[in-house]
Design a protein around this motif. Structure first.
Motif, mmCIF file in Angstrom:
data_model
loop_
_atom_site.group_PDB
_atom_site.id
_atom_site.type_symbol
_atom_site.label_atom_id
_atom_site.label_comp_id
_atom_site.label_asym_id
_atom_site.label_seq_id
_atom_site.Cartn_x
_atom_site.Cartn_y
_atom_site.Cartn_z
ATOM 1 N N VAL A 39 2.581 21.477 58.361
ATOM 2 C CA VAL A 39 3.251 22.702 57.866
ATOM 3 C C VAL A 39 3.422 22.650 56.340
ATOM 4 N N LEU A 40 4.247 22.083 55.880
ATOM 5 C CA LEU A 40 4.444 22.035 54.510
ATOM 6 C C LEU A 40 3.336 21.774 53.354
ATOM 7 N N TYR A 41 2.429 20.647 54.166
ATOM 8 C CA TYR A 41 1.468 20.261 52.970
ATOM 9 C C TYR A 41 0.016 20.813 53.660
ATOM 10 N N HIS A 42 -0.117 21.692 54.503
ATOM 11 C CA HIS A 42 -1.253 22.268 54.980
ATOM 12 C C HIS A 42 -1.702 23.390 54.154
ATOM 13 N N PRO A 43 -3.084 23.482 54.110
ATOM 14 C CA PRO A 43 -3.562 24.604 53.707
ATOM 15 C C PRO A 43 -3.079 25.937 53.795
ATOM 16 N N ASP A 44 -2.665 26.140 54.920
ATOM 17 C CA ASP A 44 -2.043 27.510 55.518
ATOM 18 C C ASP A 44 -1.001 27.641 54.771
ATOM 19 N N TRP A 45 0.033 26.708 54.351
ATOM 20 C CA TRP A 45 1.160 26.933 53.512
ATOM 21 C C TRP A 45 0.733 27.429 52.219
ATOM 22 N N VAL A 46 -0.394 26.996 51.492
ATOM 23 C CA VAL A 46 -1.040 27.513 50.202
ATOM 24 C C VAL A 46 -1.194 28.872 50.627
ATOM 25 N N ALA A 47 -1.954 29.296 51.724
ATOM 26 C CA ALA A 47 -2.329 30.687 51.949
ATOM 27 C C ALA A 47 -1.182 31.591 52.025
ATOM 28 N N LEU A 48 -0.206 31.020 52.555
ATOM 29 C CA LEU A 48 1.404 31.795 52.598
ATOM 30 C C LEU A 48 1.856 32.027 51.406
ATOM 31 N N LEU A 104 13.957 36.838 29.865
ATOM 32 C CA LEU A 104 13.699 35.852 30.867
ATOM 33 C C LEU A 104 12.947 36.248 31.861
ATOM 34 N N TYR A 105 12.062 35.492 32.421
ATOM 35 C CA TYR A 105 10.914 35.794 33.400
ATOM 36 C C TYR A 105 10.869 34.777 34.153
ATOM 37 N N TYR A 106 10.303 35.060 35.499
ATOM 38 C CA TYR A 106 9.928 33.915 36.400
ATOM 39 C C TYR A 106 8.514 34.052 37.015
ATOM 40 N N LEU A 107 7.945 32.768 37.071
ATOM 41 C CA LEU A 107 6.609 32.594 37.635
ATOM 42 C C LEU A 107 6.626 31.463 38.816
ATOM 43 N N THR A 108 6.545 32.143 40.053
ATOM 44 C CA THR A 108 6.725 31.351 41.184
ATOM 45 C C THR A 108 5.896 31.293 42.229
ATOM 46 N N ASN A 109 5.352 30.153 42.837
ATOM 47 C CA ASN A 109 4.389 30.284 43.929
ATOM 48 C C ASN A 109 5.098 30.265 45.255
ATOM 49 N N MET A 110 5.379 31.431 45.737
ATOM 50 C CA MET A 110 6.173 31.524 47.036
ATOM 51 C C MET A 110 5.700 32.641 47.631
ATOM 52 N N SER A 111 5.752 32.803 49.153
ATOM 53 C CA SER A 111 5.710 34.009 49.995
ATOM 54 C C SER A 111 6.703 35.017 49.504
ATOM 55 N N ASN A 112 6.320 36.198 49.651
ATOM 56 C CA ASN A 112 7.324 37.456 49.280
ATOM 57 C C ASN A 112 8.369 37.324 50.298
ATOM 58 N N PHE A 114 10.328 34.712 51.465
ATOM 59 C CA PHE A 114 11.203 33.732 51.035
ATOM 60 C C PHE A 114 11.729 34.210 49.617
ATOM 61 N N PHE A 115 10.777 34.909 48.898
ATOM 62 C CA PHE A 115 11.510 35.474 47.564
ATOM 63 C C PHE A 115 12.281 36.416 47.726
ATOM 64 N N ASP A 116 12.347 37.399 48.794
ATOM 65 C CA ASP A 116 13.194 38.370 49.261
ATOM 66 C C ASP A 116 14.450 37.727 49.724
ATOM 67 N N THR A 117 14.374 36.651 50.403
ATOM 68 C CA THR A 117 15.586 36.100 50.766
ATOM 69 C C THR A 117 16.260 35.497 49.817
ATOM 70 N N LEU A 118 15.636 34.947 48.661
ATOM 71 C CA LEU A 118 16.388 34.336 47.491
ATOM 72 C C LEU A 118 17.094 35.530 46.888
ATOM 73 N N ASN A 119 16.168 36.658 46.748
ATOM 74 C CA ASN A 119 16.738 37.658 46.080
ATOM 75 C C ASN A 119 18.060 38.301 46.520
ATOM 76 N N GLU A 120 18.094 38.473 47.841
ATOM 77 C CA GLU A 120 19.207 38.818 48.505
ATOM 78 C C GLU A 120 20.515 37.941 48.624
ATOM 79 N N ARG A 121 20.169 36.474 48.227
ATOM 80 C CA ARG A 121 21.522 35.761 48.251
ATOM 81 C C ARG A 121 21.720 35.356 46.965
ATOM 82 N N GLY A 135 3.051 35.407 46.199
ATOM 83 C CA GLY A 135 2.802 36.045 47.577
ATOM 84 C C GLY A 135 2.365 37.430 47.454
ATOM 85 N N ASN A 136 2.920 38.023 46.276
ATOM 86 C CA ASN A 136 2.586 39.506 45.970
ATOM 87 C C ASN A 136 1.288 39.756 45.206
ATOM 88 N N GLU A 137 0.642 38.793 44.762
ATOM 89 C CA GLU A 137 -0.192 38.944 43.776
ATOM 90 C C GLU A 137 -1.484 38.330 44.114
#
Length: 201
Positions: A39-48, A104-112, A114-121, A135-137
């Protein structure tokens, strides 16, 4: 002169410790290894992270690969998101940087998702002027394209921008494009380096 500060999210502003994530999810060492490798180290995680696969697509694939029921894999993904806790020392630095008038800006490797969850919290994310989520780009660090996209979208001059990231490859790409950089770790020396570079107390 530095005008802009760009933060990575995982392992800079938020905890990202894959080994701890799996150890706090299951006591089974076999399952821990499987969740790391499949899961976490699998290429599909990178695709996510890249946004070329969505959560609804990867969860069934991860479930099939590990033999976990889909409901349990969904539970694991919820656990991952709950593990992304704020790093309080970095949050404190974040506010000091903000108070000094830097943009201030952010540049993150993350699925959209996961980002939406962080943004809400975490309301402090609203204090960023902007940023990019891979994940958006459909591009991802350390590829130069995502840095160039950040510059173009927010009209940033690399020579006036400090990029803070825990990944050496990402740092190397940013540096090659003219960004000032700090290779982050959660040490007192690193926090001192950030403060010194930005002239904050």
């Amino acid at each position: 002169m530095i005008r802009n500060v760009i933060f990575d999210f995982g392992a800079v502003l938020f905890e990202w410790k894959p080994t701890k994530i799996v150890q706090t999810y299951t006591d089974s060492v076999f399952e821990q290894e499987m969740l790391l490798n499949e899961v976490l180290y699998h290429p599909d995680w990178v695709a996510l992270d890249r946004g070329t696969m969505l959560m609804a697509e990867v969860i069934p694939k991860f479930a099939a690969r590990t033999g976990f029921p889909e409901a349990r894999m969904e539970d694991f993904f919820e656990h991952i998101q709950n593990s992304l806790e704020k790093i309080s020392l970095t949050e404190s630095i974040f506010y000091k940087v903000l108070d000094q008038g830097y943009s201030l800006y952010y540049l993150t490797n993350m699925s959209n998702a996961f980002f939406d969850t962080l943004n809400e919290r975490h309301p402090f994310i609203s204090f960023f002027k902007g940023g990019l989520v891979s994940g958006n780009e459909l591009v991802i660090k350390p590829e130069a394209e995502i840095f160039e996209l950040l510059q173009a979208r927010f009209e940033l001059d690399a020579s006036e921008s400090l990029f803070i990231d825990d990944n050496e490859e990402n740092i190397n790409t940013a540096r090659s494009l003219g960004f000032k950089t700090i290779h982050f770790n959660q040490s007192s020396d690193c926090y001192k380096q950030i403060k010194s570079t930005l002239n904050i107390n």
